[in-house]
Design a protein around this motif. Structure first.
Motif, PDB file in Angstrom:
ATOM      1  N   VAL A   1      -0.006  14.921  -1.807  1.00 39.94           N
ATOM      2  CA  VAL A   1       0.626  15.340  -0.562  1.00 39.94           C
ATOM      3  C   VAL A   1       0.699  14.115   0.347  1.00 39.94           C
ATOM      4  N   VAL A   2       1.910  13.759   0.785  1.00 34.80           N
ATOM      5  CA  VAL A   2       2.077  12.657   1.720  1.00 34.80           C
ATOM      6  C   VAL A   2       2.173  13.261   3.113  1.00 34.80           C
ATOM      7  N   ASP A   3       1.080  13.164   3.848  1.00 41.73           N
ATOM      8  CA  ASP A   3       1.027  13.697   5.207  1.00 41.73           C
ATOM      9  C   ASP A   3       1.758  12.722   6.117  1.00 41.73           C
ATOM     10  N   ASP A   4       2.965  13.115   6.523  1.00 46.96           N
ATOM     11  CA  ASP A   4       3.873  12.203   7.219  1.00 46.96           C
ATOM     12  C   ASP A   4       3.671  12.270   8.734  1.00 46.96           C
TER      13      ASP A   4
ATOM     14  N   MET B   1       8.475   9.252   0.691  1.00 51.09           N
ATOM     15  CA  MET B   1       8.711   9.205  -0.746  1.00 51.09           C
ATOM     16  C   MET B   1       8.660   7.780  -1.290  1.00 51.09           C
ATOM     17  N   ARG B   2       9.090   6.803  -0.511  1.00 49.25           N
ATOM     18  CA  ARG B   2       8.966   5.419  -0.993  1.00 49.25           C
ATOM     19  C   ARG B   2       7.491   5.081  -1.202  1.00 49.25           C
ATOM     20  N   ALA B   3       6.638   5.484  -0.253  1.00 45.26           N
ATOM     21  CA  ALA B   3       5.198   5.247  -0.404  1.00 45.26           C
ATOM     22  C   ALA B   3       4.662   5.969  -1.641  1.00 45.26           C
ATOM     23  N   ALA B   4       5.140   7.179  -1.884  1.00 40.41           N
ATOM     24  CA  ALA B   4       4.684   7.941  -3.047  1.00 40.41           C
ATOM     25  C   ALA B   4       5.134   7.294  -4.349  1.00 40.41           C
TER      26      ALA B   4
END
Length: 259
Positions: free
Chosen positions: A52-55, A85-88
Motif C-alpha cells: 500500500v502506497v500511502d500517498d 506508482m512510480r515509487a512502487a
C-alpha cells in the motif's frame, strides 16, 4: 520513503516464486476501505505480496493497512497516483518482482479479476483491465464519455490494439514494463494511465486489454467529479500529442538492470 510491514523482517521479500507478484494499492485517505480490499486480495492471491502506497494521507490509512497485513510505503506528501506508482515500480524493480498489479484501494477493482489479468499476460508487457469491453454495467455520461471515446480511438489507432478503456487504473505490468515504469512513469493526473500507454507503445512493449467488471466504492467519495474529469481528459489528449514528440526512453529486458 520507507516500506514497513506488520513483521519488519518481511518488509523486503526475497526473490522467489512467492515474491514474483506485487499487488500495489495507491491510497489517499482510504481508511474506510483499505483493510477490506487487502483481505480480498489475500483471499484471491494468497502468494502475492501487497504494498500500500500511502500517498500523504491525513487519516488512518497507513495504520489500517499495516494492521491488515500489507507492507506500507509512506510518502511524505501527496504525489498523486503517478508519483505513488512510480515509487512502487521502483520498489518492485529493486526487489525482484516480475509482475506488478495496480488495484484501487477504494474497492472498485475486484481482486478476483487479478487472475484474469495474469491469465492474459502471456506474451505481453502491459494488460489493461477494461471497464468497457463487454463485462459489467459501468457507464460514463456527458463530456467525459466523449472525451474517453476520443482517447480510446487515438490509443487504438496508435497502438494497433483495441483499447476501450485507456484511463483504467486496474492493470498488470511485467518484465520490461516494470523496468520502464520504475524510471519513466508519468506523474500527471490521468497521464499515469494514458501517457504511460503511449510511452510503453513507443518503447516497443506489447499492450493488451481484457474485460473486467467494476464494483461500487466501498467507502468515501471519488476524488474527481465528471466535469473536472472531462477537463483533465482533454488535457491528457494534448499530453498524448506532446508525448509523441519526445524521444522514447531506452529500457532493458531485465528490470533489475535498471537500478
Amino acid at each position: 520513503m520507507s516500506v514497513e510491514a506488520t513483521d519488519p523482517t518481511s518488509a523486503v521479500p526475497q526473490r522467489s516464486e512467492v515474491a514474483r507478484l506485487l499487488v500495489v494499492m495507491p491510497a489517499l485517505n482510504e481508511e474506510g476501505s483499505v483493510a477490506r480490499v487487502i483481505a480480498d486480495v489475500m483471499r484471491e492471491q494468497p502468494d502475492a505480496s501487497i504494498l500500500v502506497v500511502d500517498d500523504g494521507s491525513t487519516d488512518c490509512t497507513a495504520e489500517r493497512a499495516r494492521a491488515a497485513g500489507a507492507m506500507v510505503m509512506s510518502l511524505p506528501f501527496n504525489l498523486g497516483v503517478g508519483g505513488a506508482m512510480r515509487a512502487a515500480y521502483r520498489y518492485a524493480a529493486d526487489h525482484g518482482f516480475d509482475k506488478v498489479v495496480q488495484v484501487d484501494a477504494d474497492g472498485q477493482h475486484d481482486p478476483a479479476d487479478i487472475a484474469v489479468l495474469i491469465d492474459a499476460a502471456g506474451g505481453t508487457d502491459v494488460v489493461i483491465g477494461a471497464r468497457f469491453a463487454g463485462r459489467g454495467d459501468y457507464v460514463v455520461k456527458g463530456p467525459r464519455k466523449w472525451a474517453m471515446k476520443l482517447l480510446s480511438s487515438m490509443l487504438t489507432t496508435m497502438t494497433g490494439t483495441r483499447i476501450t478503456d485507456p484511463t483504467s487504473g486496474f492493470r498488470l505490468a511485467q518484465g520490461r514494463a516494470v523496468a520502464l515504469f520504475a524510471r519513466h512513469y508519468p506523474e500527471e493526473y490521468l497521464g499515469d494511465t494514458v501517457e504511460a500507454l503511449v510511452i510503453a507503445h513507443r518503447c516497443g512493449l506489447v499492450i493488451r486489454q481484457v474485460p473486467v467488471a467494476m464494483r461500487p466504492r466501498q467507502a468515501g467519495e471519488a476524488s474527481q467529479n465528471a466535469l473536472r474529469a472531462a477537463i483533465y481528459l482533454m488535457r491528457v489528449i494534448t499530453a498524448v500529442g506532446l508525448a509523441l514528440l519526445r524521444r522514447p526512453p531506452q529500457i532493458s529486458a531485465d528490470p533489475l538492470s535498471q537500478r
